[in-house]
Design an enzyme around this catalytic site. Structure first.
Site, PDB file in Angstrom:
ATOM      1  N   GLY B  19      -3.139  -7.603 -12.250  1.00  0.00           N
ATOM      2  CA  GLY B  19      -3.400  -8.999 -12.617  1.00  0.00           C
ATOM      3  C   GLY B  19      -2.195  -9.615 -13.304  1.00  0.00           C
ATOM      4  N   ASP B  75       3.221  -7.961 -23.304  1.00  0.00           N
ATOM      5  CA  ASP B  75       2.137  -7.350 -24.055  1.00  0.00           C
ATOM      6  C   ASP B  75       1.294  -8.494 -24.563  1.00  0.00           C
ATOM      7  OD1 ASP B  75       1.019  -4.765 -24.890  1.00  0.00           O
ATOM      8  OD2 ASP B  75       1.164  -5.605 -26.900  1.00  0.00           O
ATOM      9  N   ASP B 161     -10.492 -13.202 -19.823  1.00  0.00           N
ATOM     10  CA  ASP B 161     -10.488 -14.596 -19.381  1.00  0.00           C
ATOM     11  C   ASP B 161     -11.889 -15.216 -19.283  1.00  0.00           C
ATOM     12  OD1 ASP B 161      -7.752 -14.662 -19.283  1.00  0.00           O
ATOM     13  OD2 ASP B 161      -7.573 -14.639 -17.100  1.00  0.00           O
ATOM     14  N   LYS B 181      -4.477 -22.689 -15.058  1.00  0.00           N
ATOM     15  CA  LYS B 181      -4.313 -21.683 -16.110  1.00  0.00           C
ATOM     16  C   LYS B 181      -2.831 -21.379 -16.329  1.00  0.00           C
ATOM     17  CE  LYS B 181      -4.892 -16.895 -17.469  1.00  0.00           C
ATOM     18  NZ  LYS B 181      -5.099 -15.495 -17.106  1.00  0.00           N
ATOM     19  N   ARG B 187       0.731 -17.070 -21.688  1.00  0.00           N
ATOM     20  CA  ARG B 187       1.821 -16.488 -20.907  1.00  0.00           C
ATOM     21  C   ARG B 187       2.809 -17.585 -20.478  1.00  0.00           C
ATOM     22  NH1 ARG B 187      -1.321 -13.360 -18.555  1.00  0.00           N
ATOM     23  NH2 ARG B 187      -0.891 -11.721 -20.066  1.00  0.00           N
TER      24      ARG B 187
END
Lengths: 199, 199
Positions: B19, B75, B161, B181, B187
Site C-alpha cells: 500500500g 515511517d 484509513d 487523499k 504523506r
C-alpha cells in the site's frame, strides 16, 4: 529551492558540552551567528534513540522546535572492537553524571583486558544533524578508525581523546594540536559531508 | 553542491508494505526509476528507534547501504489523543504479524471507549527519509489532524484509513478518492517538504 545555510545565519548549537561547542565553532570558522542551547536555557532532551544519527536528529529537532532557529546537533562516541562496539551511543553516559571521562577510560581499559582479546582497534563516530523549524532536517555521519592506548595521554581535546590514536598517527587526540585534530577527526569528516550538501 | 535528486535516478523504496509502495509511486508521479526493497530481496531492519523520523532514517540507511542506491523510506502511523498518542510508532505492530488492521482498529475502538474520554481527535504522521549511500540523509515529517469514527468505513487506502476523517472532511481516508487523499494526506505534506528541499 535546495537546502542552503546562508553565511551569517543565526543557528543554535544543541549541545551542553563546552568541548563540543568549542570544536563546532572552530570547524564552522565563525561562519554563522552561533548560540548554544545552554545559553538559551533550552532543556536537554533525553537521548532515547539507538543510533548516533537518531540521537543527533532528536537533539536538533528539540532545539529547533524550542528556539524557532535552525539547530545543529552532534552525537558522537567511541566504539571499541573488543567490546563489540561499546560504549558507542552510551559513551557520554559511561562518564556518569559528573562527566568523569578518566573513570570511563579506566572502565574501557578494564573491560577490554577482561575479554582477553588482543585487538585494540576502535573507531570514533560523529553524527551531525541540522534541523529547520517545521521543516526538513539533514543528517550526516563521519567515522575515524584508530587504536586504543593506556594509560591516557595528553590533556587536549575532550572525552576519550587521550586513549585514541588515529590510524597512521603516533599521537593521541589528547596530545595532538587542535588544528590537526580538527582537520582529520570524525567530526571533520561529518562536517565535510554537511558542507558539501548544504553550505 | 546542494542535495538534488535528478529525475530518472534509480531509487530503492525501503518498504515491504505494498500500500505504501503504491502511494509513494503515485506521489512521485513516475519521476524516478523506482525499485522496492522487497524486489531487491533486502532484509527488513528492526525498527528500534522511538520516533517516526528515527525509524524512517534507520530504514533508508539500511536500504542504501545494502543496495548502494539512493533509498527512500517512510515511517508513519496514527496517534490517538485519548490514548496519549498511541499507537504512534507502534501502529503497524498493533496489527500483528498478519498485518490485520481490522483487529488493530477494533483495539483502538475498545481502548478509547475504556478511557471514558469523549475526545475522538487523532493525527496521522508520515516521516520520510532519503539516504545517499555513504553520504547525507534528509528527513521530513508531515502531520494531519482529524477525528476517528467507528465502525471503519471504506475499503480504499490501507492501515487505519477507514476510521480516520481529516479535519474539514466528511469521508474517511478509506472512502476518499485516492487522488484526493494523495493531495491532502500526511504523506503528501511530507513529500511537499521533500520536494521543496531536494527535488
Amino acid at each position: 529551492m535546495p537546502l542552503i545555510l546562508k553565511p551569517g545565519s543565526r543557528m543554535v548549537v544543541a549541545t551542553h558540552n563546552p568541548g563540543k561547542a568549542r570544536e563546532l565553532a572552530e570547524i564552522l570558522e565563525n561562519r554563522f551567528d552561533l548560540v548554544t542551547a545552554g545559553q538559551l536555557g533550552l532543556p536537554e532532551p533525553e537521548e532515547t534513540e539507538t543510533t548516533f544519527e537518531g540521537n543527533a536528529l532528536l537533539k536538533a529537532r528539540a532545539a529547533a522546535q524550542a528556539s524557532g532557529l535552525v539547530a545543529l546537533a552532534d552525537d558522537s562516541g567511541l566504539s571499541v572492537s573488543a567490546l563489540g562496539g561499546a560504549p558507542g551511543i552510551f559513551s557520554a553516559r559511561w562518564a556518569g553524571e559528573t562527566k568523569d571521562f578518566s573513570l570511563a577510560m579506566t572502565r574501557i581499559e578494564k573491560e577490554v583486558a577482561a575479554t582477553g582479546v588482543a585487538d585494540r582497534s576502535a573507531w570514533f563516530t560523529c553524527a551531525l544533524a541540522v534541523a529547520w523549524p517545521d521543516g526538513p532536517a539533514i543528517v550526516v555521519e563521519g567515522r575515524l578508525t584508530g587504536v586504543l592506548t593506556f594509560p591516557p595521554r595528553g590533556d587536549r581535546g575532550f572525552g576519550y581523546d587521550p586513549i585514541f590514536i588515529p590510524d597512521g598517527e603516533i599521537e593521541t587526540f589528547g596530545e595532538m594540536e587542535p588544528t590537526r585534530k580538527d582537520a582529520m577527526s570524525h567530526r571533520a569528516l561529518a562536517f565535510a559531508q554537511l558542507r558539501a550538501a548544504i553550505l
